[in-house]
Write an enzyme that holds these catalytic residues in place. Structure first.
Site, mmCIF file in Angstrom:
data_model
loop_
_atom_site.group_PDB
_atom_site.id
_atom_site.type_symbol
_atom_site.label_atom_id
_atom_site.label_comp_id
_atom_site.label_asym_id
_atom_site.label_seq_id
_atom_site.Cartn_x
_atom_site.Cartn_y
_atom_site.Cartn_z
ATOM 1 N N ASP A 1 4.041 -0.147 12.344
ATOM 2 C CA ASP A 1 2.791 -0.656 11.766
ATOM 3 C C ASP A 1 2.463 -2.085 12.219
ATOM 4 O OD1 ASP A 1 2.551 1.730 10.459
ATOM 5 O OD2 ASP A 1 3.335 1.016 8.549
ATOM 6 N N CYS B 1 -3.670 13.072 12.754
ATOM 7 C CA CYS B 1 -4.600 11.986 12.466
ATOM 8 C C CYS B 1 -4.723 11.109 13.708
ATOM 9 C CB CYS B 1 -4.163 11.194 11.253
ATOM 10 S SG CYS B 1 -2.757 10.177 11.575
ATOM 11 N N LYS C 1 0.839 -1.208 0.000
ATOM 12 C CA LYS C 1 0.000 0.000 0.000
ATOM 13 C C LYS C 1 0.875 1.261 0.000
ATOM 14 C CE LYS C 1 -1.639 1.505 4.114
ATOM 15 N NZ LYS C 1 -1.349 2.885 4.517
ATOM 16 N N ARG D 1 -9.048 0.348 4.212
ATOM 17 C CA ARG D 1 -8.072 1.306 3.680
ATOM 18 C C ARG D 1 -6.766 0.610 3.326
ATOM 19 N NH1 ARG D 1 -6.073 5.015 7.744
ATOM 20 N NH2 ARG D 1 -4.536 5.081 6.105
HETATM 21 N N1 EPU Z 1 7.953 13.634 11.702
HETATM 22 C C1 EPU Z 1 8.340 14.894 12.131
HETATM 23 N N2 EPU Z 1 8.510 15.869 11.197
HETATM 24 C C2 EPU Z 1 8.324 15.660 9.858
HETATM 25 C C3 EPU Z 1 7.922 14.368 9.440
HETATM 26 C C4 EPU Z 1 7.767 13.372 10.390
HETATM 27 O O1 EPU Z 1 8.524 15.124 13.330
HETATM 28 O O2 EPU Z 1 8.491 16.602 9.065
HETATM 29 C C5 EPU Z 1 7.749 12.569 12.710
HETATM 30 C C6 EPU Z 1 6.317 12.061 12.727
HETATM 31 O O3 EPU Z 1 5.480 12.877 13.522
HETATM 32 C C7 EPU Z 1 6.462 10.687 13.309
HETATM 33 C C8 EPU Z 1 7.816 10.246 12.774
HETATM 34 O O4 EPU Z 1 8.484 11.428 12.357
HETATM 35 O O5 EPU Z 1 6.499 10.753 14.693
HETATM 36 C C9 EPU Z 1 7.752 9.275 11.612
HETATM 37 O O6 EPU Z 1 6.917 9.804 10.594
HETATM 38 P P1 EPU Z 1 7.150 9.432 9.076
HETATM 39 O O7 EPU Z 1 7.265 10.686 8.303
HETATM 40 O O8 EPU Z 1 8.282 8.455 9.000
HETATM 41 O O9 EPU Z 1 5.814 8.678 8.719
HETATM 42 P P2 EPU Z 1 4.812 8.970 7.542
HETATM 43 O O10 EPU Z 1 5.550 9.202 6.267
HETATM 44 O O11 EPU Z 1 3.840 9.979 7.982
HETATM 45 C C10 EPU Z 1 4.693 6.459 6.793
HETATM 46 C C11 EPU Z 1 3.603 5.454 6.539
HETATM 47 C C12 EPU Z 1 2.993 5.014 7.867
HETATM 48 C C13 EPU Z 1 4.103 4.413 8.723
HETATM 49 C C14 EPU Z 1 5.234 5.440 8.911
HETATM 50 C C15 EPU Z 1 6.417 4.895 9.685
HETATM 51 C C16 EPU Z 1 2.734 6.039 4.359
HETATM 52 C C17 EPU Z 1 1.591 6.538 3.572
HETATM 53 N N3 EPU Z 1 2.584 6.029 5.691
HETATM 54 O O12 EPU Z 1 4.070 7.567 7.442
HETATM 55 O O13 EPU Z 1 2.041 4.007 7.556
HETATM 56 O O14 EPU Z 1 3.576 4.072 9.980
HETATM 57 O O15 EPU Z 1 5.703 5.874 7.611
HETATM 58 O O16 EPU Z 1 6.931 3.778 9.065
HETATM 59 O O17 EPU Z 1 3.727 5.639 3.796
HETATM 60 C C18 EPU Z 1 0.139 2.677 7.924
HETATM 61 O O18 EPU Z 1 0.361 2.135 6.830
HETATM 62 O O19 EPU Z 1 -0.711 2.235 8.737
HETATM 63 C C19 EPU Z 1 0.889 3.884 8.292
HETATM 64 C C20 EPU Z 1 0.512 4.707 9.246
#
Ligand code: EPU
Length: 451
Positions: A326, A134, A38, A418
């Site tokens: 996850d 979220c 996904k 989802r």
């Molecule tokens: N963070 C910051 N600042 C930023 C970006 C992130 O502080 O500018 C923090 C976030 O708040 C969080 C941490 O860094 O505490 C990790 O966030 P990350 O950016 O790595 O996650 P994401 O890109 O928002 C993706 C996946 C998530 C998965 C996470 C971690 C997608 C669409 N989503 O989220 O997937 O949990 O990486 O591996 O790729 C799921 O599939 O259920 C899901 C939530």
């Protein structure tokens, strides 16, 4: 929105009022086919905005998150053709100036924010609603915004919108060094996509190393990008003038694979899963072995033979290659029936423990202090009326219900739909006793997924 997509979205709306009836303690056995990832599919769809030529992506799972991303691309003016698990996207006539992204779409799918990088790089400016927090946390975007600014974008936030603009005359971002303060999957993907069309070289340091980022790099390189360092913390991107079309097959979903391995462990029934790139879930395999499960890798298959007495093991979520956040909720479901006490620490998201109270409803003994849970294994869970509050916690509750004494009724299926392709069907196929309260609508989902 086309007819088929509208029908799928209506079915999704109905999933809010549906529930699963899960009879516990049935044996499961056999083989589970793992769908395409996904989180890789979502970013690859966004990356299609980087080229005027058409992009063909195979092995895309049939999920409502994918439907929403399709809707976002359509709303920007893209042409999207879906056929089973293939998707062809042509973004030649995309025009972000006349087609604005709706608040509603961006809020319903945080991954829609991935579009900011490609739109900025290709069109020189972009305005996108701020996706906000979220269910699992506040999820700030500070690192991502800082990265775009370092590349030369003028970024402003006003009235819950983020606007980014390239002010220089050639309308190209400028390659630079971007060192992230924290490992972020979203920020790494965004800065890679923003810098592929930049002038000069960009070096990303402290990049996240998740396999979905590797998959993005592989597809971008097929499109003509010059990216080195996939799978490492330092990624180097030599900007190119334009990208071409390509055809790409999405990697298997490591989180779906891990969820089914845990389903095997919790029920004590052996399973084979394929296809899977086993290195993508080594941290999970290690923990399952510590619990007493036998793991056999055979090419792209994994055979798991679980122990009848699962031993408690501690986990702490970390970015890849650590234990994935996850799978924290599904693993906690497993620990509820283990021998001993397990400590589970969530370090990535601040609000990802909502399954705890639902598992307690099923008889689990869990003490929660902030983001650390101590789970004292019990002999049996019991069927209950439970509700999933996010994607992975809903999957965890299905797993708990599979082993519980009696029948569980699980709500929150819009979360499950989802992110897990045909989840209950796959489980029913290996012997689980699960039904949705509204069989007609479920049949409709199957029909559309075949069209
Ligand atoms: N963070 C910051 N600042 C930023 C970006 C992130 O502080 O500018 C923090 C976030 O708040 C969080 C941490 O860094 O505490 C990790 O966030 P990350 O950016 O790595 O996650 P994401 O890109 O928002 C993706 C996946 C998530 C998965 C996470 C971690 C997608 C669409 N989503 O989220 O997937 O949990 O990486 O591996 O790729 C799921 O599939 O259920 C899901 C939530």
């Amino acid at each position: 929105m086309n007819k088929q997509l509208r029908r799928k979205m209506q079915i999704f709306q109905k999933s809010y009022s549906q529930f699963l009836k899960i009879e516990g303690e049935h044996q499961i056995s056999g083989h589970i086919h793992i769908s395409g990832s996904k989180n890789a599919s979502l970013v690859l769809m966004a990356a299609s905005l980087l080229s005027e030529e058409s992009i063909e992506i195979e092995n895309v799972p049939e999920l409502t998150d994918i439907d929403v991303m399709e809707q976002i691309l359509l709303s920007l003016g893209a042409k999207v053709v879906r056929n089973l698990n293939s998707i062809r996207i042509s973004t030649r006539f995309v025009n972000p100036s006349s087609n604005k992204l709706s608040d509603e779409l961006v809020k319903s799918l945080r991954a829609s924010f991935f579009c900011i990088g490609p739109l900025l790089a290709r069109f020189g400016k972009v305005k996108i609603p701020f996706p906000g927090g979220c269910d699992i946390g506040s999820r700030p975007l500070d690192e991502l915004i800082r990265g775009l600014k370092l590349l030369g974008a003028n970024v402003s936030i006003q009235n819950k919108y983020i606007s980014a603009k390239i002010e220089n005359s050639n309308k190209r971002l400028k390659g630079t060094n971007v060192k992230f303060n924290c490992k972020s999957v979203g920020a790494t993907k965004t800065i890679i996509m923003a810098s592929v069309l930049a002038q000069g070289k960009t070096i990303i340091e402290n990049a996240a190393q998740e396999p979905e980022i590797e998959d993005l790099i592989i597809m971008l390189n097929k499109m003509g990008a010059k990216i080195l360092g996939k799978g490492t913390q330092v990624i180097s991107i030599e900007g190119v003038d334009r990208l071409t079309g390509c055809s790409h097959k999405v990697i298997p979903d490591r989180i779906e694979a891990g969820t089914f391995l845990i389903a095997s462990a919790i029920t004590g029934c052996p399973l084979t899963i394929s296809p899977i790139i086993s290195e993508h879930i080594d941290s999970v395999l290690l923990k399952l072995k510590e619990c007493g499960c036998l793991i056999e890798k055979n090419g792209r298959s994994i055979i798991i033979t679980p122990s009848k007495n699962i031993i408690s093991v501690d986990i702490k979520t970390e970015s890849f290659p650590g234990f994935p956040t996850d799978l924290q909720a599904p693993f906690m479901a497993l620990m509820t029936i283990s021998k001993g006490t397990a400590k589970i620490e969530e370090t990535i998201f601040e609000n990802r423990m909502q399954h705890v109270q639902e598992l307690r409803r099923m008889g689990a003994q869990i003490e929660l202090i902030e983001n650390i849970a101590w789970i004292k294994g019990v002999k049996h869970l019991k069927g209950a009326l439970i509700k999933g509050s996010d994607l992975r916690s809903t999957a965890a509750l299905v797993l708990g219900s599979l082993v519980a004494k009696g029948t569980s009724k699980l709500k929150g299926l819009h979360h499950l739909d989802r992110g897990y392709e045909k989840f209950e069907h796959k489980l029913v196929g290996i012997g689980a006793h699960i039904s949705r309260n509204n069989p007609e609508e479920r049949m409709l989902v199957n029909e559309t997924s075949q069209s």
